[in-house]
Write an enzyme that holds these catalytic residues in place. Structure first.
Site, PDB file in Angstrom:
ATOM      1  NE  ARG A 407      -1.875  -0.758   3.726  1.00 10.55           N
ATOM      2  CZ  ARG A 407      -2.275  -0.174   4.845  1.00 10.55           C
ATOM      3  NH1 ARG A 407      -3.502   0.282   4.946  1.00 10.55           N
ATOM      4  NH2 ARG A 407      -1.438  -0.058   5.854  1.00 10.55           N
ATOM      5  CB  SER A 471       6.604  -6.119   7.697  1.00 12.98           C
ATOM      6  OG  SER A 471       5.899  -4.909   7.781  1.00 12.98           O
ATOM      7  CG  ASP A 525       4.717  -5.581  10.408  1.00 14.63           C
ATOM      8  OD1 ASP A 525       5.750  -5.839  11.057  1.00 14.63           O
ATOM      9  OD2 ASP A 525       4.031  -6.466   9.864  1.00 14.63           O
TER      10      ASP A 525
HETATM   11  P1  ADP Z   1       0.029  -9.096   6.923  1.00 14.33           P
HETATM   12  O1  ADP Z   1       0.392  -9.785   8.144  1.00 14.33           O
HETATM   13  O2  ADP Z   1       0.542  -9.773   5.736  1.00 14.33           O
HETATM   14  O3  ADP Z   1       0.256  -7.636   6.965  1.00 14.33           O
HETATM   15  P2  ADP Z   1      -2.663  -9.573   7.512  1.00 14.33           P
HETATM   16  O4  ADP Z   1      -2.501  -9.131   8.893  1.00 14.33           O
HETATM   17  O5  ADP Z   1      -3.863  -9.115   6.777  1.00 14.33           O
HETATM   18  O6  ADP Z   1      -1.489  -9.196   6.609  1.00 14.33           O
HETATM   19  O7  ADP Z   1      -2.653 -11.158   7.531  1.00 14.33           O
HETATM   20  C1  ADP Z   1      -2.834 -11.888   6.376  1.00 14.33           C
HETATM   21  C2  ADP Z   1      -2.888 -13.328   6.772  1.00 14.33           C
HETATM   22  O8  ADP Z   1      -4.045 -13.558   7.523  1.00 14.33           O
HETATM   23  C3  ADP Z   1      -2.897 -14.261   5.607  1.00 14.33           C
HETATM   24  O9  ADP Z   1      -1.800 -15.123   5.746  1.00 14.33           O
HETATM   25  C4  ADP Z   1      -4.151 -15.068   5.742  1.00 14.33           C
HETATM   26  O10 ADP Z   1      -3.862 -16.436   5.685  1.00 14.33           O
HETATM   27  C5  ADP Z   1      -4.638 -14.771   7.109  1.00 14.33           C
HETATM   28  N1  ADP Z   1      -6.088 -14.579   7.102  1.00 14.33           N
HETATM   29  C6  ADP Z   1      -6.853 -14.000   6.170  1.00 14.33           C
HETATM   30  N2  ADP Z   1      -8.147 -14.016   6.536  1.00 14.33           N
HETATM   31  C7  ADP Z   1      -8.192 -14.624   7.730  1.00 14.33           C
HETATM   32  C8  ADP Z   1      -9.225 -14.943   8.649  1.00 14.33           C
HETATM   33  N3  ADP Z   1     -10.503 -14.654   8.380  1.00 14.33           N
HETATM   34  N4  ADP Z   1      -8.889 -15.555   9.784  1.00 14.33           N
HETATM   35  C9  ADP Z   1      -7.614 -15.866  10.059  1.00 14.33           C
HETATM   36  N5  ADP Z   1      -6.613 -15.603   9.245  1.00 14.33           N
HETATM   37  C10 ADP Z   1      -6.878 -14.979   8.097  1.00 14.33           C
HETATM   38 MG    MG Z   2       0.235  -6.210   8.174  1.00 13.48          MG
END
Ligand code: ADP
Ligand code: MG
Length: 785
Positions: A407, A471, A525
């Site tokens: 982003r 991150s 992050d």
């Molecule tokens: P990041 O950590 O990459 O910044 P997020 O915090 O959005 O991004 O986490 C993304 C991860 O969360 C993905 O690996 C996905 O598998 C997992 N994820 C997506 N939707 C769900 C959900 N409803 N419940 C649990 N885990 C989820």
């Molecule tokens: Mg994140």
């Protein structure tokens, strides 16, 4: 009649268990058979005769979900087999003789059964409906004959419904009526015989014989003559009539009660019309010439919305008990193997405490000069020395790389009384070939997205300060220098490891030669998350991410950070705890499933803790377990589908969907069907248990790590009790139905002297980057003046 609460008779499924309840933690009960003292009996199933009937019929008709007994069934001693195998556990079905009354059982939804834990599937409820009316509910319907019969019974006031229905009492009711009619001169010329005065002289078999179509009349004459009653032709017809009234009432009462159960089943299933099968047994039903027909017709009138098949139980409750025992044994064996497979995922408190202490030791290693180079938990200084104080202001750009989405953000911070943060952001995709291409391509792509965003916002000319949320583990020498230690999560671009990512970004901007930016800070992050929450709550000194990966940062005392000059104040440490265990120190809790997930990953042997705790891997662990269970024949009928073989098919978001508390099993099946997995209800229950085991372990592990961090903070401050806030972010933390709760409970359990408040971060990696940039700008400006 209200149906809903009853005695729980047996925790078993029906033979073809598609709609069965596998919660068959088939209870080990003390056998109530003291006479078999010398035999070690594992009572698998305590079978009520109604349940046996339902099971026997269910064997022939899968739709059978009600068992009904009307009148006596076979005696149990004949049907209860016991074989002794010395030194081995016995499995026997043990039918309990309940007397020759009436009773019903049916499959109730687990969520309606308060007495038993769990919401999944169905369980057979033994209604013991013979006691209906014992609270007075039937008083309006009971006649003087019913009362008399009750008073003369062994259990006055009890089983009142049964006493109006069952074969044991029908003959007696007829006798009482005939007695009264005779005494009033309406029968037998008013002449009462001794036999007619004797309790039990008219039995159900007599009533049946008298009601027979053809021979009925002659039977009646014969029976009455035997009772020394000298009946006339009219007497016989009248007595036949009395029999018909009594047995019809029985059939209708029974139909009414059955209608209540059928209606409940239909409502449970939310169906307008329902087809179902009632397994039925008992002498009255089977041998009385007209009872069955009357019952069927009455049910048809009472519940027109139900199309009911009445199936006579073959072989009585003994065969049912055998079927029950067989089903129960199969389920119990399955359960044992499932538990064996999942046992390795259980983390008892002692192990968790050990892991907390190991994490604590690794944190210390990473901070110490001598051990730091070899440390697996790298404890990277971030050069973030303070949290926001509210005087920050201005416009900032932020880049967020390292999550699921890349982003670009514009963040406007206002200070003073109108203190606020406004954000505009745009999400860009990073194609896989760029994530895993060359470093130059990756950074050119990032700058391309930046250019698009500046264009879009109309701010291409302004040279704004930028915070770069990156991150991945970075070794920093200052707030705007970060050397990538190694890629994690799905990234693998070449020529980046060991390079300064800020330099790479600056060069890519220079290559493009379209705009200029002031890159002020490179931010992890976790740090962004801590800062964002710190903006609201000054007590927030820890940042936690449970998303694609897992990581934690916290404010450490400078004097403990040996690799950074100076002993004053604090600095935020990015622990990079995802690498915990890369030296093998947690291998003893890793399962074969973890090893398979690791081997199939982009960075085998690395990030072992992360691979057991974070969103990128939990689904994959579940998939590995499902494959193993299928191979063992415990799932999907032993068939490993094409889709189950596909890596990554089982996403972590499915764990969240499947583990939602009130989610009914059909919906779990729906999720599985979306994945191309054709599952029975039993499969769904197992899959749900696997998901819960995996996510619970993840949350407990994460909690153990966090306990080490808060405990360290407490010791740093030298206080008996520590109040601290953890800023938390990540989709796993935010969206999984249990993860955050279990994590918090674990921290409480393992760090009892710390009162930890968890605060959800609102977009930590965007807002946090801007805040860090703003703080750095403020401190820089102060330094220049
Ligand atoms: P990041 O950590 O990459 O910044 P997020 O915090 O959005 O991004 O986490 C993304 C991860 O969360 C993905 O690996 C996905 O598998 C997992 N994820 C997506 N939707 C769900 C959900 N409803 N419940 C649990 N885990 C989820
Ligand atoms: Mg994140």
């Amino acid at each position: 009649m209200k149906v809903g609460r009853g005695k729980v008779s047996s925790q078993i499924g029906t033979p073809n268990s598609t709609r069965a309840c596998l919660s068959a933690s088939v209870c080990r009960m003390e056998p109530p058979m003291a006479i078999f003292k010398d035999i070690d009996i594992d009572v698998l199933a305590l079978v009520n005769d109604t349940v046996g009937t339902m099971m026997t019929c269910g064997y022939d008709d899968q739709r059978c979900e009600v068992g009904l007994i009307i009148g006596n069934v076979l005696t149990y001693s004949q049907t209860c087999g016991l074989k002794q195998k010395s030194h081995m556990e016995q499995t026997v079905a043990y039918p309990i003789p309940t007397g020759t009354g009436t009773n019903a059982c049916y499959m109730e939804e687990m969520r309606h059964i308060d007495l038993v834990e769990g919401d999944e599937g169905r369980m057979c409820i033994n209604t013991e409906w013979g006691a209906f009316g014992d609270d007075g509910a039937l008083d309006d319907l009971r006649t003087e004959f019913d009362r008399e019969l009750d008073l003369g019974s062994l259990n006055p006031g009890k089983q009142l419904f049964e006493k109006m229905i069952s074969s044991l009492y029908l003959g007696e009711l007829v006798r009482l009526i005939l007695l009264k009619m005779t005494k009033e001169g309406l029968l037998f010329n008013g002449k009462v015989s001794t036999a007619l005065l004797t309790k039990g002289k008219i039995e159900m078999k007599h009533v049946s014989a008298m009601e027979k179509y053809k021979e009925g009349l002659s039977n009646t004459k014969e029976i009455l003559t035997e009772l020394k009653l000298f009946p006339s032709e009219e007497d016989c017809v009248a007595v036949q009539h009395v029999c018909a009234v009594v047995s019809s009432r029985s059939a209708k009462l029974c139909a009414a009660a059955l209608a209540a159960i059928l209606t409940r089943l239909r409502e449970n299933k939310q169906l307008l019309r329902m087809r179902t099968t009632v397994g039925i047994d008992g002498g009255l039903y089977k041998t009385h010439p007209k009872f069955a027909g009357r019952l069927h017709r009455a049910v048809g009138r009472l519940v027109p919305a139900c199309e009911v098949r009445f199936l006579r139980s073959r072989g009585g409750s003994g065969r049912g008990a055998a079927v029950v025992a067989a089903v129960a044994r199969r389920l119990a064996a399955q359960r044992r193997r499932l538990h064996t497979a999942l046992a390795a995922l259980l983390l008892p408190p002692a192990i968790l405490r050990e892991l907390r202490d190991k994490m604590r030791a690794e944190l210390e290693h990473g901070l110490k000069r001598e051990t730091q180079a070899q440390a697996t938990v790298k404890m990277l200084p971030t050069f973030v020395r303070g949290t926001p104080d509210g005087t920050e202001k201005g416009k900032f750009l932020a880049l967020d790389l390292g999550g699921t989405n890349f982003r670009v953000l514009l963040v406007k911070i206002k200070s003073g009384r109108r203190r606020s943060v406004q954000m505009y952001n745009k999400i860009f995709a990073i194609p896989l070939e760029i994530m895993q291409g060359t470093g130059e391509e990756l950074f050119d792509h990032i700058v391309q997205c930046l250019a698009d965003f500046l264009e879009y916002m109309g701010i291409k000319g302004a040279r704004l300060p930028l915070g770069f949320t990156f991150s991945f583990p970075c070794r920093q020498a200052s707030i705007d220098k970060g050397t990538l230690v190694g890629w994690t999560k799905g990234f693998k671009a070449t020529d980046c490891e060991g390079e300064d990512v800020v330099d790479m970004l600056r060069e890519a901007i220079r290559r493009r030669n379209e705009f200029d930016l002031d890159i002020v800070a490179v931010v992890n992050d976790t740090v962004g998350t801590m800062m964002t929450c710190g903006y609201e709550d000054p007590n927030c000194e820890i940042g936690l991410i449970a998303g694609t990966g897992t990581n934690v940062c916290y404010m450490e005392d400078m004097k403990n950070i040996e690799i950074v000059e100076g002993n004053e104040g604090k600095m935020c440490i990015n622990t990079e705890w995802g690498a915990f265990g890369d030296n093998g120190c947690i291998d003893y809790i890793r399962t074969k499933y973890d090893r398979e997930v690791d081997e199939g990953s982009l960075n085998p042997g690395k990030q072992r803790y992360e691979k057991m705790t974070s969103g990128m891997y939990l689904g994959e662990i579940v998939r590995q377990i499902l494959i193993d269970l299928t191979k063992q024949g415990l799932l999907f009928r032993g068939h490993i589908s094409e889709s189950l073989r596909k890596k990554g098919i089982f996403e972590t978001k499915f764990l969240s969907q499947i583990e939602r508390d009130r989610l009914a099993l059909p919906q779990v099946r729906h999720v599985l069907r979306q994945l191309g997995l054709d599952s029975t209800c039993e499969d769904s229950i197992i899959v749900k248990e696997v998901c819960a085991a995996v996510s619970t372990r993840a949350a407990r592990l994460c909690g153990a790590g966090l306990a080490a961090v808060v405990e360290k903070k407490r010791e740093n401050r030298g206080v008996e009790r520590l109040q601290i806030t953890v800023g938390a972010d990540g989709t796993l933390y935010k969206l999984h139905p249990h993860f955050s709760r279990i994590l918090q409970e674990t921290v409480k359990e393992l760090a009892p002297q710390c009162d930890v408040t968890f605060m959800l971060s609102e977009d930590g990696s965007g807002k946090g980057a801007a805040l860090i940039t703003a703080v750095a700008k403020r401190l820089h400006n102060v330094g220049q003046k």
